[in-house]
Design an enzyme around this catalytic site. Structure first.
Site, PDB file in Angstrom:
ATOM      1  N   LYS A  88       2.755  -0.400  -1.434  1.00 48.24           N
ATOM      2  CA  LYS A  88       4.108   1.485  -1.938  1.00 48.24           C
ATOM      3  C   LYS A  88       3.108   1.790  -0.158  1.00 48.24           C
ATOM      4  O   LYS A  88       4.108   2.288   0.110  1.00 48.24           O
ATOM      5  CB  LYS A  88       3.861   1.966  -3.265  1.00 48.24           C
ATOM      6  N   PHE A 129       5.505 -11.378   2.706  1.00 47.98           N
ATOM      7  CA  PHE A 129       4.749 -11.360   4.150  1.00 47.98           C
ATOM      8  C   PHE A 129       4.831 -13.198   4.398  1.00 47.98           C
ATOM      9  O   PHE A 129       6.040 -13.892   4.273  1.00 47.98           O
ATOM     10  CB  PHE A 129       3.695 -11.646   2.408  1.00 47.98           C
ATOM     11  N   LYS A 173     -11.565  -1.371  -1.322  1.00 47.63           N
ATOM     12  CA  LYS A 173     -10.241  -1.599  -1.146  1.00 47.63           C
ATOM     13  C   LYS A 173     -10.266  -1.047   0.798  1.00 47.63           C
ATOM     14  O   LYS A 173      -8.940  -1.190   1.384  1.00 47.63           O
ATOM     15  CB  LYS A 173      -9.636  -0.310  -1.894  1.00 47.63           C
ATOM     16  N   THR A 204       2.214   1.420   2.547  1.00 51.92           N
ATOM     17  CA  THR A 204       2.908   0.687   3.921  1.00 51.92           C
ATOM     18  C   THR A 204       4.425   1.231   4.234  1.00 51.92           C
ATOM     19  O   THR A 204       5.252   1.722   5.039  1.00 51.92           O
ATOM     20  CB  THR A 204       2.610  -0.489   3.858  1.00 51.92           C
ATOM     21  N   ARG A 231      -0.374  10.714  -0.455  1.00 48.24           N
ATOM     22  CA  ARG A 231      -2.139  11.452  -1.944  1.00 48.24           C
ATOM     23  C   ARG A 231      -2.870  11.631  -0.442  1.00 48.24           C
ATOM     24  O   ARG A 231      -3.080  10.060   0.491  1.00 48.24           O
ATOM     25  CB  ARG A 231      -2.408  10.081  -3.092  1.00 48.24           C
ATOM     26  N   PHE A 252       0.572   3.267  -8.575  1.00 49.07           N
ATOM     27  CA  PHE A 252       0.194   2.361  -9.475  1.00 49.07           C
ATOM     28  C   PHE A 252       1.667   1.243  -9.992  1.00 49.07           C
ATOM     29  O   PHE A 252       3.280   1.918  -8.751  1.00 49.07           O
ATOM     30  CB  PHE A 252      -0.189   3.167 -10.568  1.00 49.07           C
ATOM     31  N   ALA A 312      -4.026   7.572 -11.133  1.00 53.43           N
ATOM     32  CA  ALA A 312      -2.989   7.376 -11.589  1.00 53.43           C
ATOM     33  C   ALA A 312      -2.912   6.494 -12.942  1.00 53.43           C
ATOM     34  O   ALA A 312      -1.778   6.511 -14.002  1.00 53.43           O
ATOM     35  CB  ALA A 312      -2.148   6.613 -10.639  1.00 53.43           C
ATOM     36  N   TRP A 321       5.489  -4.050   7.751  1.00 51.07           N
ATOM     37  CA  TRP A 321       3.916  -4.324   8.035  1.00 51.07           C
ATOM     38  C   TRP A 321       4.183  -4.980   9.401  1.00 51.07           C
ATOM     39  O   TRP A 321       3.172  -4.158  10.431  1.00 51.07           O
ATOM     40  CB  TRP A 321       3.447  -5.569   7.269  1.00 51.07           C
TER      41      TRP A 321
END
Length: 799
Positions: free
Chosen positions: A249, A623, A284, A251, A273, A535, A504, A652
């Site tokens: 999201k 991907f 992460k 990205t 955020r 999320f 979230a 990406w």
């Protein structure tokens, strides 16, 4: 568009003030200067008067003047116009001002006009004195013209802000295959100086507070300057129920912003955020987007930024310290001693209440301002908060993943005299202060919300607030800079606001209302603001609509739903996906059957977007292992399910270029009529609002409340909190409350084990299952790879 000269305009206003209608009247102007005479004549003609201009060569000047219903004199000859020149009842405006000898005056002279005032005033209906007539009106008209010029200037600024395209210099990308690590991509681009970016998007120098050369705070005064400017298009980026790896999201938010701005040349702002240091140093890594769709500089984005989270930590912990301290002092002092220390004498030996103490007296119904007049009973009520330690919900916070702080004991020092209690730490972004930062609309609003925070109840069941504890103003002071959004940029030079980062689950998981409001004004009517909800659509988007939009009054034009083949396969029955572990071959080889089975999850999220009356545009984030057949099937299913459009994108790997088709789809969707609506009426009982979310958004059959949950709901309603929106604290890994149930579960019930209130932030949050507010570190956290070169100060290991 110019201004009328001040003195002529003042003359006209004086004439109008008499009530005489100029239309058809004979007006005589004595004097033909370009400063007064000629402009006055033009103004009178514009009022449909018949105008005669007289001057030094005019024949029979008294006879001409005698025919005037209105006479304006500006010749510079003292006392020239006599009473026998003037028509009975005429309006006489004396513009002249002359200095004449006057032995009776201390100065030796007097100021007189061009009109013999004493002889004229007995004939004329109105005559202006000198001094005190046209002079003050000239000054008044100067102020009038200044005001009109300021209004025109501001109107032009608003019009330019709403319609003009930014003169922005976008940054070209040098794409590499394979795509390097995120930090290498980020370092390959040289960001623009933040002052340059601010100038490009129309910020004034006084509205920018640089923190170094690559990031800055933006003043809230900008909202006042652009208050009459129309908002741009408002786009929220959400997603399907994700795998533990996330589906991109952030990205997509950045890639879409780059496509709209750098490629479609539309004024576009991203609002995201601020990441916590917990995941940054945990499992992460960074949260700046990824690949060629990132916020830069990446290191500054992920590490401290401008210190907002530290300010939240300080404000939160100040309140936590005061809770325990107040309980200690109340337990060790008499009413009188406690009162005397709370309201100490000044140097004159007098006691006085502070403003925050007067507010407490008001809430207690004690309408007194003199401390010496309080009765013993009133002193007891004022001084004793009588906090029940078992009801304290306010925890200390730290912006670090630390599992050993999930349960702690405080008060073990001998100085605390045995007053020990169990408590815990939360991670800083779980603090209600963070949720308030994200939902506030002004400094005054933030201060009010901080004061309303309920931290415990008394032994008699009364709520105890931050304001009762006397800490509201101090917390607002600590947050005075944090309330201002942080300006950064994307890899392609688009502006980004990075502001607030609430959880979230127990909070609403969206960036700040203020950053969205400012960005919507800056982009102008045809521009775009792209903001991200945390999320999946069942959590972050639902809260974006029902909480954030409810408080902001903003109405979204479009929702972008991010989906991946990988996540769809997982919901179709694919093997478990675990962060840090290699993907099963089911996710790296073609399997259209899993895609078809798992699409039910995407279908439900498309329905959820449409439930709120907003057009859904599906962004299929690709991907390298996705096959053409899988992507084509997923796109077709999305369109058949009612998506406005479904677009395969590759931002990406290609930055904004890889999301151009998505940007065009979003632009088309925003041109359609948005029929945005909230899910529930805020006045409904809390139970009914919870049920509406569970049934309509999650697809649950029913909701089961524990005895504790029902007790809390009854309590909150009795305290007047019924009209707060609902913020469901639920797992993000399933539409249900069971993270192992994938796809689109049916026939399930949502179990509410407890309910809590964030009264300052402005929502009630039911707890569905167990929600951890302090993450832990894994066996091998990513900080093993984070380092700094002592010579170059270059940071490595962020990804």
């Amino acid at each position: 568009g110019g201004c009328v000269p001040c003195t002529p305009l003042g003359c006209l206003e004086l004439i109008k003030h008499t009530g005489v209608c100029l239309e058809g009247k004979n007006a005589v102007v004595i004097g033909r200067s370009k400063i007064v005479g000629a402009p006055v004549a033009d103004l009178l003609r514009a009022q449909n008067a018949t105008v005669t201009i007289c001057h030094s060569k005019t024949q029979d000047l008294p006879g001409v003047v005698a025919g005037g219903d209105v006479v304006v004199v500006a010749m510079g000859h003292p006392g020239m116009v006599k009473g026998d020149w003037i028509k009975k009842g005429a309006v006489v405006i004396d513009v002249g001002i002359n200095c004449v000898p006057d032995p009776s005056k201390k100065s030796g002279h007097s100021l007189v006009g061009d009109v013999d005032y004493e002889s004229v005033r007995g004939v004329a209906g109105w005559v202006t004195p000198v001094p005190g007539g046209c002079g003050p009106m000239t000054v008044a008209m100067l102020m009038h013209n200044t005001l009109q010029c300021a209004k025109r200037f501001l109107a032009r600024e608003v019009e330019e802000a709403s319609k003009s395209s930014w003169k922005i210099k976008f940054l070209p990308l040098t794409l590499c295959e394979p795509v390097p690590s995120d930090i290498k991509v980020a370092r390959s681009q040289t960001p623009k100086p933040i002052t340059q970016l601010a100038n490009e998007i129309g910020l004034k120098g006084t509205e920018l507070e640089p923190y170094g050369s690559k990031k800055a705070k933006v003043s809230l005064s900008l909202l006042k300057r652009l208050q009459d400017s129309p908002n741009g298009n408002y786009v929220v980026v959400t997603g399907m129920t994700p795998t533990p790896l996330g589906e991109g999201k952030s990205t997509t938010t950045i890639g879409l912003t780059q496509a709209l701005g750098a490629h479609l040349k539309l004024n576009t702002f991203a609002c995201v955020r601020q990441p916590s240091q917990g995941p940054t140093f945990g499992i992460k890594g960074g949260a700046a987007g990824g690949g060629y769709s990132q916020v830069i500089p990446m290191e500054e984005f992920n590490l401290h930024l401008t210190g907002d989270i530290h300010a939240i930590t300080a404000a939160n912990n100040l309140l936590a310290a005061q809770i325990d301290t107040r309980m200690f002092h109340e337990s060790t002092q008499s009413d009188k001693a406690l009162f005397n220390r709370l309201v100490p004498k000044n140097k004159k030996g007098e006691r006085s209440f502070s403003a925050i103490q007067l507010r407490r007296l008001g809430r207690l119904g004690i309408e007194k301002t003199d401390p010496s007049t309080l009765t013993d009973e009133e002193i007891h009520k004022f001084a004793r908060l009588d906090i029940d330690p078992a009801t304290i919900t306010w925890n200390r916070v730290l912006d670090t993943n630390d599992r050993y702080l999930r349960k702690i004991t405080v008060g073990q020092s001998a100085t605390e005299k045995g007053r020990v209690r169990e408590t815990q730490f939360d991670i800083s972004v779980a603090s209600e202060v963070m949720a308030i930062l994200a939902l506030t609309t002004s400094l005054a609003d933030m201060k009010e919300r901080l004061g309303k925070m309920v931290v415990a109840t008394s032994h008699s069941g009364q709520p105890v607030t931050a304001d009762d504890l006397g800490v509201t103003g101090a917390m607002a002071v600590l947050m005075r800079d944090a309330i201002k959004p942080n300006l950064m940029q994307t890899l392609e030079g688009n502006p980004v606001f990075v502001h607030a980062g609430p959880f979230a689950n127990i909070a609403h998981g969206n960036s700040s209302i203020l950053s969205d409001q400012i960005a919507l004004k800056l982009v102008g009517e045809t521009g775009f603001v792209v903001t991200e909800a945390g999320f999946g659509a069942d959590i972050g988007m639902e809260k974006f609509f029902n909480i954030k939009c409810r408080y902001s009054g903003l109405r979204p034009n479009c929702a972008v739903l991010v989906v991946t083949v990988r996540a769809v396969k997982m919901h179709g029955g694919g093997p478990s996906v675990t962060a840090g572990q290699p993907l099963n071959s089911a996710y790296t080889k073609e399997n259209v059957e899993l895609v078809e089975k798992g699409f039910v999850n995407v279908q439900k999220h498309i329905e959820n977007v449409k439930l709120f009356g907003v057009p859904p545009v599906v962004a299929i984030n690709t991907f390298s292992t996705d096959t053409p057949a899988e992507l084509a099937l997923l796109k077709r299913l999305c369109l058949e399910a009612g998506a406005f459009d479904a677009v395969v994108c590759n931002h990406w790997a290609k930055g904004g270029e890889g999301a151009v088709d998505l940007a065009k789809a979003v632009k088309r969707a925003c041109s359609e009529q948005s029929n945005f609506k909230l899910l529930y009426d805020i006045a409904l009982p809390l139970e009914e609002k919870i049920l509406a979310i569970a049934r309509q958004v999650y697809g649950a059959e029913n909701v089961e409340f524990s005895d504790e949950a029902r007790k809390k709901l009854d309590l909150y309603k009795s305290l007047g909190y019924n009209n707060l929106p609902i913020c469901m604290a639920k797992t993000h890994l399933s539409l249900s409350d069971n993270p192992t149930l994938k796809g689109r579960p049916t026939g399930f019930k949502i179990s509410i084990r407890d309910v809590r209130a964030s009264v300052g932030a402005g929502f009630i949050y039911p707890l569905v299952g167990t929600i951890s507010t302090m993450p832990g570190l894994s066996t091998r956290p990513c900080f093993f790879d984070i380092d700094i070169d002592p010579d170059t100060e270059e940071i490595s290991g962020l990804f």
